[in-house]
Design a protein around this motif. Structure first.
Motif, short mmCIF file in Angstrom:
data_model
loop_
_atom_site.label_atom_id
_atom_site.label_comp_id
_atom_site.label_asym_id
_atom_site.label_seq_id
_atom_site.Cartn_x
_atom_site.Cartn_y
_atom_site.Cartn_z
N GLN A 159 0.86 -1.18 0.00
CA GLN A 159 0.00 0.00 0.00
C GLN A 159 0.89 1.22 0.00
O GLN A 159 1.91 1.24 0.71
N ASP A 160 0.54 2.20 -0.84
CA ASP A 160 1.33 3.43 -0.79
C ASP A 160 0.47 4.59 -0.31
O ASP A 160 -0.75 4.47 -0.18
N PHE A 161 1.11 5.68 -0.03
CA PHE A 161 0.47 6.86 0.57
C PHE A 161 0.69 8.01 -0.41
O PHE A 161 1.78 8.54 -0.51
N LYS A 162 -0.38 8.36 -1.14
CA LYS A 162 -0.21 9.27 -2.28
C LYS A 162 -0.22 10.74 -1.89
O LYS A 162 0.36 11.57 -2.59
N ARG A 163 -0.91 11.06 -0.80
CA ARG A 163 -1.03 12.48 -0.46
C ARG A 163 0.22 12.98 0.25
O ARG A 163 0.89 12.23 0.95
N THR A 220 0.85 13.11 -4.76
CA THR A 220 2.28 13.10 -5.09
C THR A 220 2.56 11.81 -5.84
O THR A 220 1.66 11.01 -6.08
N GLY A 221 3.82 11.57 -6.14
CA GLY A 221 4.21 10.27 -6.71
C GLY A 221 4.11 9.15 -5.68
O GLY A 221 4.09 7.98 -6.04
N GLY A 222 4.05 9.50 -4.39
CA GLY A 222 3.98 8.50 -3.31
C GLY A 222 4.94 8.88 -2.21
O GLY A 222 6.11 9.14 -2.46
N LEU A 269 3.45 -5.62 -14.70
CA LEU A 269 2.09 -5.08 -14.75
C LEU A 269 1.69 -4.71 -13.32
O LEU A 269 1.69 -5.55 -12.43
N TYR A 270 1.40 -3.44 -13.15
CA TYR A 270 1.09 -2.88 -11.82
C TYR A 270 -0.39 -2.56 -11.81
O TYR A 270 -0.86 -1.74 -12.60
N ALA A 271 -1.13 -3.25 -10.94
CA ALA A 271 -2.56 -2.96 -10.80
C ALA A 271 -2.74 -2.10 -9.55
O ALA A 271 -2.41 -2.52 -8.44
N PHE A 299 -3.76 1.11 -14.25
CA PHE A 299 -2.64 0.22 -14.50
C PHE A 299 -1.39 1.06 -14.72
O PHE A 299 -1.45 2.14 -15.30
N ASN A 300 -0.27 0.51 -14.27
CA ASN A 300 1.01 1.07 -14.68
C ASN A 300 1.82 -0.03 -15.35
O ASN A 300 1.57 -1.22 -15.11
N ALA A 301 2.77 0.38 -16.16
CA ALA A 301 3.51 -0.56 -17.01
C ALA A 301 4.92 -0.80 -16.47
O ALA A 301 5.79 -1.22 -17.22
N ARG A 302 5.11 -0.53 -15.20
CA ARG A 302 6.45 -0.61 -14.58
C ARG A 302 6.28 -0.76 -13.07
O ARG A 302 5.18 -0.62 -12.55
N PHE A 303 7.40 -1.05 -12.40
CA PHE A 303 7.38 -1.13 -10.95
C PHE A 303 6.90 0.20 -10.36
O PHE A 303 7.25 1.26 -10.86
N GLY A 304 6.15 0.13 -9.28
CA GLY A 304 5.68 1.33 -8.60
C GLY A 304 6.74 1.89 -7.67
O GLY A 304 7.61 1.17 -7.18
N ASP A 305 6.66 3.17 -7.43
CA ASP A 305 7.61 3.86 -6.57
C ASP A 305 6.77 4.69 -5.59
O ASP A 305 6.02 5.56 -6.05
N PRO A 306 6.78 4.40 -4.31
CA PRO A 306 7.77 3.66 -3.52
C PRO A 306 7.45 2.21 -3.17
O PRO A 306 8.18 1.62 -2.37
N GLU A 307 6.41 1.59 -3.77
CA GLU A 307 6.06 0.23 -3.35
C GLU A 307 7.18 -0.77 -3.62
O GLU A 307 7.37 -1.74 -2.88
N THR A 308 7.92 -0.56 -4.73
CA THR A 308 9.01 -1.49 -5.07
C THR A 308 10.01 -1.59 -3.92
O THR A 308 10.58 -2.66 -3.67
N1 GLY Z 1 3.29 4.75 -6.21
C1 GLY Z 1 2.56 5.07 -7.36
C2 GLY Z 1 3.22 4.81 -8.64
O1 GLY Z 1 4.30 4.28 -8.72
O2 GLY Z 1 2.61 5.14 -9.65
#
Ligand code: GLY
Ligand code: AMP
Length: 427
Positions: free
Chosen positions: A215-219, A229-231, A272-274, A288-297
């Motif tokens: 789980q990420d924290f976007k705000r 934010t980006g996370g 594949l990032y859902a 969807f994102n097409a790459r690893f998420g940041d900061p979840e990775t």
């Molecule tokens: N943490 C959100 C993203 O990577 O798009």
């Protein structure tokens, strides 16, 4: 016994990107005995400690392929979305070099929210009902149809900042008009309630291998206040989630999406990032994102015990079906992002960062992944972007990992910087 596909050992790797996600990737690759040498472009001051850095225009496929060829790299991993959407993975593959990352066409799953909605509709994947609008009239009709809270999304890439969720119709309308004036399209959709989950899957275009949810924290601010934010932080795993969640998402979201893209002749091979909402009416895809998420990775890879290079290369070469089950460490991981003064608006850069050595002396369960950092000629590390550091820790459970992560955060100082104090606090 190390888990690896026997045909895929000993590899020289080039990672494209320079954020904390890429630092996390490079950290895991540097711990993988099959990686004989590790390169990164452009990297950052932290990545420089585990990989050799190079300069490249990451959006220029020919330049990336040239760099990989000149290094003798056998495997390229593309971190961020922009190079993928620009076709960088295609250019690398065309040079005969294995590449982890989807084709330009398949990356449209992230590059265009309207394309993603079309794929989801065709694949029967549950998502928010939506309208794609190009005119003022369509915008007003869509806002009226859904009512508050309004969800208004720029159709194209916006680094997580193109989405406005608001109860105020005037701001919703203003954002929608700005998106279509760009010129472009805007997606207006139904509001989804419930907690958000990020689930990543490694796929070769056919077989889907889900990772563990995060789980990420976007705000930007504590209590989920402030702008998107980006996370600003993340944790994994999710002790509160239904143990069947990953299987359900694989069956109802990930596999149908991968199958639909293959059916269209644009197979999706890569990460594949859902982005999901667990609503009262069931799981829905937010994006969807097409790459690893940041900061979840940062938190997912902190717990992955399977060597990373072999897994990603199996995906890049169509060999996931035979890949052994992934191994995970027990316990949890938490990451807290330290951001620049004025992030997510125009961030100030060039501010000194101190205390990194103090984190290193805390021990291996807490470490700092660098995002926007640069080492000056005099050896000082300074900020060079909006998100600057991703302070990461592991522990027996989320609470223990959180405590270690904040102990490490408290060792570090970034002039004018800010971070949230409530990452993973309510778990
Ligand atoms: N943490 C959100 C993203 O990577 O798009
Ligand atoms: P996105 O860029 O699509 O991930 O959106 C950024 C953030 O906006 C998401 O993480 C959610 O917090 C929020 N958001 C996006 N779409 C919706 C929706 N349909 N309902 C509620 N919140 C949403």
């Amino acid at each position: 016994m190390p888990v690896r596909a026997t045909t895929l050992v000993r590899v020289k790797v080039l990672v494209i990107g320079g954020g904390a996600r890429e630092h996390a990737l490079c950290r895991s690759l540097s711990l993988d005995p099959d990686v004989t040498s590790l390169h990164c472009a452009p990297g950052n001051a932290g990545i420089a400690e585990v990989a050799e850095l190079h300069q490249v225009d990451a959006l220029d496929g020919a330049a990336v392929a040239d760099l990989a060829a000149s290094l003798g790299a056998e495997f390229v991993i593309v971190g961020p979305e922009a190079p993928l959407v620009a076709g960088v993975a295609d250019a690398v593959r065309a040079r005969g070099i294995d590449c982890f990352g989807p084709s330009k066409e398949a990356a449209q799953l992230e590059g265009s929210k309207a394309f993603a909605k079309d794929v989801m509709a065709a694949a029967g994947v549950p998502t928010a009902r939506s309208y794609v609008c190009t005119t003022e009239e369509e915008i007003d009709r869509a806002l009226d149809a859904f009512g508050a809270p309004y969800v208004v999304k720029d159709d194209g890439l916006a680094a997580g900042k193109g989405v406005v969720v608001t109860g105020d119709v005037a701001s919703a309308r203003a954002h929608a008009l700005a998106c279509v004036a760009a010129p472009g399209r805007v997606v207006i959709e139904e509001y989804l309630d419930g907690p958000e989950v990020s689930l990543f899957a490694v796929t070769d275009g056919e077989t889907v291998v889900p990772l563990q949810p995060a789980q990420d924290f976007k705000r930007a601010l504590d209590g989920d206040e402030g702008p998107n934010t980006g996370g600003m932080g993340a944790y994994s795993p999710l002790p509160w989630a239904d143990p069947k969640l990953v299987d359900e998402v694989e069956r109802t979201v990930l596999q149908p999406t991968v199958d639909e893209l293959r059916r269209r002749g644009t197979p999706f091979a890569g990460l594949l990032y859902a982005g999901l909402a667990i609503t009262s009416r069931g799981v829905r895809v937010i994006e969807f994102n097409a790459r690893f998420g940041d900061p979840e990775t940062q938190v997912v890879l902190a717990r992955l015990r399977t060597p990373l290079a072999g897994l990603l290369r199996a995906a890049a070469t169509g060999q996931l079906a035979a890949y052994p089950a992934l191994r995970w460490s027990e316990g949890a991981a938490v990451t807290v992002v330290i951001a620049s003064y004025n992030y997510p608006d125009t961030p100030r850069t060039g501010d000194p960062i101190t205390g990194l050595d103090a984190v290193a002396s805390l021990g291996g369960d807490a470490y700092v992944l660098h995002a926007g950092t640069r080492r000056e000629d005099d050896g000082r590390v300074v900020s060079a972007g909006g998100r600057v550091l991703s302070v990461t820790a592991t522990g027996a459970d989320v609470a223990a990992a959180r405590e270690r992560a904040y102990a490490a955060v408290d060792c570090v100082a970034l002039e004018g910087g800010h971070h949230r104090r409530d990452i993973a606090s309510a778990v």
